[in-house]
Scaffold this motif. Structure first.
Motif, PDB file in Angstrom:
ATOM      1  N   ARG A  30       0.869  -1.179   0.000  1.00  0.00           N
ATOM      2  CA  ARG A  30       0.000   0.000   0.000  1.00  0.00           C
ATOM      3  C   ARG A  30       0.904   1.227   0.000  1.00  0.00           C
ATOM      4  N   THR A  31       0.760   2.066  -1.034  1.00  0.00           N
ATOM      5  CA  THR A  31       1.628   3.241  -1.123  1.00  0.00           C
ATOM      6  C   THR A  31       0.919   4.475  -0.571  1.00  0.00           C
ATOM      7  N   GLN A  32       1.719   5.426  -0.084  1.00  0.00           N
ATOM      8  CA  GLN A  32       1.167   6.662   0.499  1.00  0.00           C
ATOM      9  C   GLN A  32       1.244   7.846  -0.457  1.00  0.00           C
ATOM     10  N   THR A  33       1.509   7.570  -1.726  1.00  0.00           N
ATOM     11  CA  THR A  33       1.716   8.665  -2.691  1.00  0.00           C
ATOM     12  C   THR A  33       0.631   9.736  -2.616  1.00  0.00           C
ATOM     13  N   GLU A  34      -0.634   9.275  -2.552  1.00  0.00           N
ATOM     14  CA  GLU A  34      -1.751  10.244  -2.533  1.00  0.00           C
ATOM     15  C   GLU A  34      -1.682  11.159  -1.311  1.00  0.00           C
ATOM     16  N   ILE A  35      -1.266  10.580  -0.170  1.00  0.00           N
ATOM     17  CA  ILE A  35      -1.211  11.333   1.085  1.00  0.00           C
ATOM     18  C   ILE A  35      -0.150  12.433   1.015  1.00  0.00           C
ATOM     19  N   HIS A  36       0.990  12.132   0.334  1.00  0.00           N
ATOM     20  CA  HIS A  36       2.110  13.080   0.321  1.00  0.00           C
ATOM     21  C   HIS A  36       2.083  14.025  -0.885  1.00  0.00           C
ATOM     22  N   ARG A  37       1.161  13.764  -1.809  1.00  0.00           N
ATOM     23  CA  ARG A  37       1.170  14.507  -3.078  1.00  0.00           C
ATOM     24  C   ARG A  37       1.143  16.027  -2.879  1.00  0.00           C
ATOM     25  N   ARG A  38       0.268  16.480  -1.960  1.00  0.00           N
ATOM     26  CA  ARG A  38       0.136  17.937  -1.842  1.00  0.00           C
ATOM     27  C   ARG A  38       1.356  18.587  -1.208  1.00  0.00           C
ATOM     28  N   TYR A 176       3.449  15.606  -8.180  1.00  0.00           N
ATOM     29  CA  TYR A 176       4.258  14.580  -7.533  1.00  0.00           C
ATOM     30  C   TYR A 176       3.570  13.232  -7.644  1.00  0.00           C
TER      31      TYR A 176
END
Ligand code: KG4
Ligand code: ZN
Length: 335
Positions: A30-38, A176
């Motif tokens: 499970r990646t956290q990309t969406e969480i860190h995008r902003r 990102y």
């Protein structure tokens, strides 16, 4: 020997079940990309919190997919270094607790060794081979001599390769993570429109080491000069020219290592391994055997952790429950 692998060193929460260091029964990430995008990058505090929420369901899902109960396992392997301390701690403490509760041995493994080992998953590659590892957190060129012997020959002296893609993408307003966005934009650009400079390194570093901060600065200067002159910016040409130099630099150093150490087998890892231009250039290398593992084994994942963990357990025995995590890279650099 059936191992549960756990990985949480950066922003991927991952669990896997692997048999005898090679057969992957299940891998769930499970990646956290969406969480860190902003934030246009990984925020360590937020990453730790997200790992804490994800770790239990991720491990359950990997076990469910593998059709395995804790009682079927022979051990647990977990990344203990290097990485973000808070992130590492979540997976590490979970894995130790799981092992203690199930009365299993556990192995603490090195994340870079695990990446170098990832090419061995499912299809063994004879040792020795050169590893090109390019991600958002690390850029390493090294030699795998056996599962547990990895010699770091070159590293980046400043930014990691993927980090440079992310930063240039941010300057171009592409969002990102930057790598895939740059690659998409570059497809419609001229890779020779701008002759961005190659880094000039100190003599001792110039054959094997990488450097990306000068290239990033050159791109930023180019953009500023366009804006200063009110000239139309040509983002596709900038992206294509940046991508060409970034990838050529890594391939140049890789070829130096292959030549100097007389090796022709190459394994690739890290998120940048997704880059089609890199893949194309690697496959064009004459007289080299290039192994590009499935992307899910290139990025941060627990299958590589369970894979290398098998060798750690069978060679060194269980790790001590008194051990902790370390954010630092292990000193296995030799020249
Ligand atoms: O290995 P990874 O998933 O995570 C860590 O760095 O830990 O690598 C992510 C990095 C990011 O910097 C991302 O921009 C880069 O890999 N990346 C790419 C591509 N896909 C991901 N860089 C260039 N081209 C791509 N297609
Ligand atoms: Zn990694």
């Amino acid at each position: 020997m059936l191992l549960l692998g756990v990985e949480s060193s950066c922003d991927e929460t991952s669990a896997a079940v692997v048999e005898n260091g090679s057969r992957v029964l299940a891998l769930y990430t499970r990646t956290q990309t969406e969480i860190h995008r902003r934030f246009q990058g990984v925020v360590p505090e937020i990453a730790s919190r997200a790992h804490t929420e994800a770790i239990t369901p991720v491990v359950h899902e990997a076990l469910r997919r593998a059709g395995v109960r804790p009682a079927d396992l022979d051990g647990v392997a977990v990344t203990s270094r290097p990485g973000l301390s808070g992130s590492l701690m979540v997976g590490f403490n979970f894995a130790k607790g799981f092992a203690a509760a199930a009365n299993l041995p556990y192995a603490a493994v090195d994340h870079i060794l695990a990446h170098a080992y990832a090419v061995q998953l499912e299809q063994p590659l004879p040792y020795p081979y050169v590893v090109l590892l390019l991600s958002g957190g690390h850029s390493v060129i090294g030699i795998s001599r056996s599962a547990l012997e990895f010699q770091v020959v070159g590293t980046t002296i400043d930014d990691a390769c993927g980090e440079a893609f992310d930063k240039v993408a941010a300057f171009l307003g592409l969002g990102y993570p930057g790598g895939p966005a740059i690659e998409r934009l570059a497809a419609g650009g001229n890779p020779r429109a701008f002759l961005f400079p190659r880094p000039r390194l100190h003599r001792a570093n110039d054959r094997y080491d990488l450097s990306y901060s000068g290239l990033k600065t050159a791109v930023v200067h180019q953009l500023e000069s366009f804006r200063h002159r009110n000239a139309p910016v040509t983002p596709a040409n900038i992206a294509a020219s940046f991508q060409r130099v970034a990838i050529e630099l890594a391939i140049d150093r890789l070829e130096n290592v292959c030549t100097d150490f007389e090796l022709r087998r190459i394994g690739v890892g890290g998120g940048v391994a997704a880059n089609a231009y890199l893949r194309e250039r690697l496959l064009q290398l004459p007289d080299h055997e290039v192994v590009l593992p499935r992307l899910e084994y290139c990025v941060d994942n627990a299958a590589m952790v369970a894979g290398i963990g098998y060798h750690v357990l069978t060679t060194h025995g269980p790790s001590s429950f008194a051990d902790g995590v370390s954010s630092r890279v292990q000193e296995f650099r030799h020249r």
